[in-house]
Design a protein around this motif. Structure first.
Motif, PDB file in Angstrom:
ATOM      1  N   LYS A  79       0.801  -1.227   0.000  1.00 16.33           N
ATOM      2  CA  LYS A  79       0.000   0.000   0.000  1.00 16.33           C
ATOM      3  C   LYS A  79       0.832   1.275   0.000  1.00 16.33           C
ATOM      4  N   HIS A  80       2.106   1.175   0.388  1.00 18.37           N
ATOM      5  CA  HIS A  80       2.957   2.372   0.445  1.00 18.37           C
ATOM      6  C   HIS A  80       4.389   1.970   0.089  1.00 18.37           C
ATOM      7  N   ILE A  81       4.846   2.438  -1.060  1.00 21.34           N
ATOM      8  CA  ILE A  81       6.143   2.042  -1.597  1.00 21.34           C
ATOM      9  C   ILE A  81       7.131   3.191  -1.479  1.00 21.34           C
ATOM     10  N   LEU A  82       8.289   2.915  -0.927  1.00 18.32           N
ATOM     11  CA  LEU A  82       9.367   3.904  -0.865  1.00 18.32           C
ATOM     12  C   LEU A  82      10.248   3.739  -2.096  1.00 18.32           C
ATOM     13  N   LEU A  83      10.501   4.856  -2.791  1.00 20.26           N
ATOM     14  CA  LEU A  83      11.316   4.843  -4.001  1.00 20.26           C
ATOM     15  C   LEU A  83      12.559   5.704  -3.806  1.00 20.26           C
ATOM     16  N   PRO A  84      13.650   5.124  -3.342  1.00 16.30           N
ATOM     17  CA  PRO A  84      14.895   5.887  -3.262  1.00 16.30           C
ATOM     18  C   PRO A  84      15.422   6.146  -4.676  1.00 16.30           C
ATOM     19  N   THR A  85      15.901   7.339  -4.932  1.00 18.44           N
ATOM     20  CA  THR A  85      16.423   7.657  -6.256  1.00 18.44           C
ATOM     21  C   THR A  85      17.646   8.544  -6.150  1.00 18.44           C
ATOM     22  N   ASP A  86      18.604   8.279  -7.031  1.00 12.89           N
ATOM     23  CA  ASP A  86      19.791   9.128  -7.106  1.00 12.89           C
ATOM     24  C   ASP A  86      19.859   9.873  -8.431  1.00 12.89           C
ATOM     25  N   GLY A  87      18.833   9.698  -9.273  1.00 15.10           N
ATOM     26  CA  GLY A  87      18.783  10.403 -10.544  1.00 15.10           C
ATOM     27  C   GLY A  87      19.523   9.711 -11.671  1.00 15.10           C
ATOM     28  N   SER A  88      20.111   8.551 -11.408  1.00 15.31           N
ATOM     29  CA  SER A  88      20.823   7.818 -12.459  1.00 15.31           C
ATOM     30  C   SER A  88      19.814   7.176 -13.416  1.00 15.31           C
ATOM     31  N   ASP A  89      20.298   6.749 -14.575  1.00 18.08           N
ATOM     32  CA  ASP A  89      19.422   6.085 -15.541  1.00 18.08           C
ATOM     33  C   ASP A  89      18.783   4.830 -14.956  1.00 18.08           C
ATOM     34  N   SER A  90      19.577   4.037 -14.239  1.00 21.76           N
ATOM     35  CA  SER A  90      19.019   2.809 -13.673  1.00 21.76           C
ATOM     36  C   SER A  90      17.979   3.122 -12.599  1.00 21.76           C
ATOM     37  N   SER A  91      18.206   4.178 -11.856  1.00 23.00           N
ATOM     38  CA  SER A  91      17.243   4.594 -10.833  1.00 23.00           C
ATOM     39  C   SER A  91      15.951   5.095 -11.485  1.00 23.00           C
ATOM     40  N   ASP A  92      16.081   5.835 -12.575  1.00 19.43           N
ATOM     41  CA  ASP A  92      14.890   6.325 -13.294  1.00 19.43           C
ATOM     42  C   ASP A  92      14.076   5.168 -13.862  1.00 19.43           C
TER      43      ASP A  92
ATOM     44  N   VAL B  90       3.178   6.233  -3.275  1.00 22.64           N
ATOM     45  CA  VAL B  90       4.639   6.163  -3.253  1.00 22.64           C
ATOM     46  C   VAL B  90       5.216   7.379  -2.531  1.00 22.64           C
ATOM     47  N   THR B  91       6.357   7.157  -1.938  1.00 22.81           N
ATOM     48  CA  THR B  91       7.158   8.239  -1.379  1.00 22.81           C
ATOM     49  C   THR B  91       8.527   8.133  -2.025  1.00 22.81           C
ATOM     50  N   ALA B  92       8.932   9.192  -2.702  1.00 22.30           N
ATOM     51  CA  ALA B  92      10.260   9.247  -3.322  1.00 22.30           C
ATOM     52  C   ALA B  92      11.216   9.904  -2.341  1.00 22.30           C
TER      53      ALA B  92
ATOM     54  N   ASP C 196       0.699   8.462 -14.121  1.00 24.97           N
ATOM     55  CA  ASP C 196       0.085   7.164 -13.831  1.00 24.97           C
ATOM     56  C   ASP C 196      -1.036   7.236 -12.799  1.00 24.97           C
ATOM     57  N   GLY C 197      -1.338   8.430 -12.295  1.00 25.07           N
ATOM     58  CA  GLY C 197      -2.425   8.580 -11.334  1.00 25.07           C
ATOM     59  C   GLY C 197      -2.121   7.990  -9.971  1.00 25.07           C
ATOM     60  N   VAL C 198      -0.877   8.083  -9.542  1.00 22.49           N
ATOM     61  CA  VAL C 198      -0.450   7.529  -8.263  1.00 22.49           C
ATOM     62  C   VAL C 198      -0.157   8.670  -7.293  1.00 22.49           C
ATOM     63  N   VAL C 199      -0.647   8.554  -6.069  1.00 26.12           N
ATOM     64  CA  VAL C 199      -0.364   9.545  -5.032  1.00 26.12           C
ATOM     65  C   VAL C 199       1.128   9.470  -4.696  1.00 26.12           C
ATOM     66  N   CYS C 200       1.782  10.634  -4.683  1.00 30.23           N
ATOM     67  CA  CYS C 200       3.223  10.657  -4.479  1.00 30.23           C
ATOM     68  C   CYS C 200       3.625  11.794  -3.552  1.00 30.23           C
ATOM     69  N   GLU C 201       4.451  11.461  -2.569  1.00 32.80           N
ATOM     70  CA  GLU C 201       5.123  12.446  -1.726  1.00 32.80           C
ATOM     71  C   GLU C 201       6.599  12.358  -2.064  1.00 32.80           C
ATOM     72  N   SER C 202       7.335  13.417  -1.763  1.00 30.07           N
ATOM     73  CA  SER C 202       8.785  13.336  -1.944  1.00 30.07           C
ATOM     74  C   SER C 202       9.474  13.996  -0.764  1.00 30.07           C
ATOM     75  N   VAL C 203      10.681  13.506  -0.484  1.00 27.37           N
ATOM     76  CA  VAL C 203      11.421  14.006   0.665  1.00 27.37           C
ATOM     77  C   VAL C 203      12.911  14.042   0.320  1.00 27.37           C
TER      78      VAL C 203
ATOM     79  N   ASN D 288       5.970   4.549   7.370  1.00 26.60           N
ATOM     80  CA  ASN D 288       5.162   3.324   7.336  1.00 26.60           C
ATOM     81  C   ASN D 288       5.067   2.708   5.942  1.00 26.60           C
ATOM     82  N   CYS D 289       6.184   2.662   5.247  1.00 18.86           N
ATOM     83  CA  CYS D 289       6.220   2.024   3.936  1.00 18.86           C
ATOM     84  C   CYS D 289       6.276   0.515   4.129  1.00 18.86           C
ATOM     85  N   ASP D 290       5.597  -0.207   3.263  1.00 15.10           N
ATOM     86  CA  ASP D 290       5.605  -1.657   3.376  1.00 15.10           C
ATOM     87  C   ASP D 290       6.416  -2.321   2.265  1.00 15.10           C
ATOM     88  N   LEU D 291       7.075  -1.511   1.428  1.00 16.37           N
ATOM     89  CA  LEU D 291       7.969  -2.020   0.390  1.00 16.37           C
ATOM     90  C   LEU D 291       8.955  -0.913   0.018  1.00 16.37           C
TER      91      LEU D 291
END
Length: 145
Positions: free
Chosen positions: A3-16, A33-35, A81-88, A107-110
């Motif tokens: 229900k809540h996915i954490l997406l760590p990103t460094d801006g690299s192509d593989s991360s994108d 999602v939370t980026a 994609d119509g997904v709720v997104c927060e970023s930090v 409270n991310c579960d993935l």
């Protein structure tokens, strides 16, 4: 399932690429999602050329702008994609620990992330953040190659 996915990103192509796949997956699961992007704090002695060339104040301004640009890519993909997104943005030298702390705090579960981001000397000096997350996470981790 998730229900809540954490997406760590460094801006690299593989991360994108991982972000795109994870946001599509979130849409299918009706998850939010939370980026997160982790920025190292300013250090007087560093291997990073952006810190050597800047004052602390300028580094803070520039690194925040870069972080927001990186996170805007995730936010834009989520909007499409119509997904709720927060970023930090987090300032820390401990990238993998910051990722795990954010997952717990929000409270991310993935956690969904790329198998690798940095390359060359930066990867050699820092090691694999993904590997560290996999080793220490209490939350399931999905790694995209």
């Amino acid at each position: 399932m998730f229900k809540h996915i954490l997406l760590p990103t460094d801006g690299s192509d593989s991360s994108d690429k991982a972000t795109q796949a994870a946001v599509r997956m979130a849409r299918e699961m009706n998850a939010k999602v939370t980026a997160v992007h982790v920025v190292p704090p300013f250090h007087t002695f560093t291997y990073r050329p952006d810190m050597i060339e800047d004052t602390e104040e300028q580094y803070e301004i520039d690194s925040e702008a870069v972080a927001r640009k990186i996170l805007s890519t995730v936010e834009q993909q989520a909007r499409v994609d119509g997904v709720v997104c927060e970023s930090v943005v987090i300032r820390s030298d401990d990238i993998w620990q910051s990722i795990l702390h954010t997952a717990t705090e929000r409270n991310c579960d993935l956690i969904a992330m790329a198998s690798h981001g940095r390359s060359g000397v930066r990867a050699l000096l820092l090691g694999s953040e993904t590997q560290k997350v996999l080793t220490h996470s209490q939350v399931p981790v999905l790694v995209f190659r």
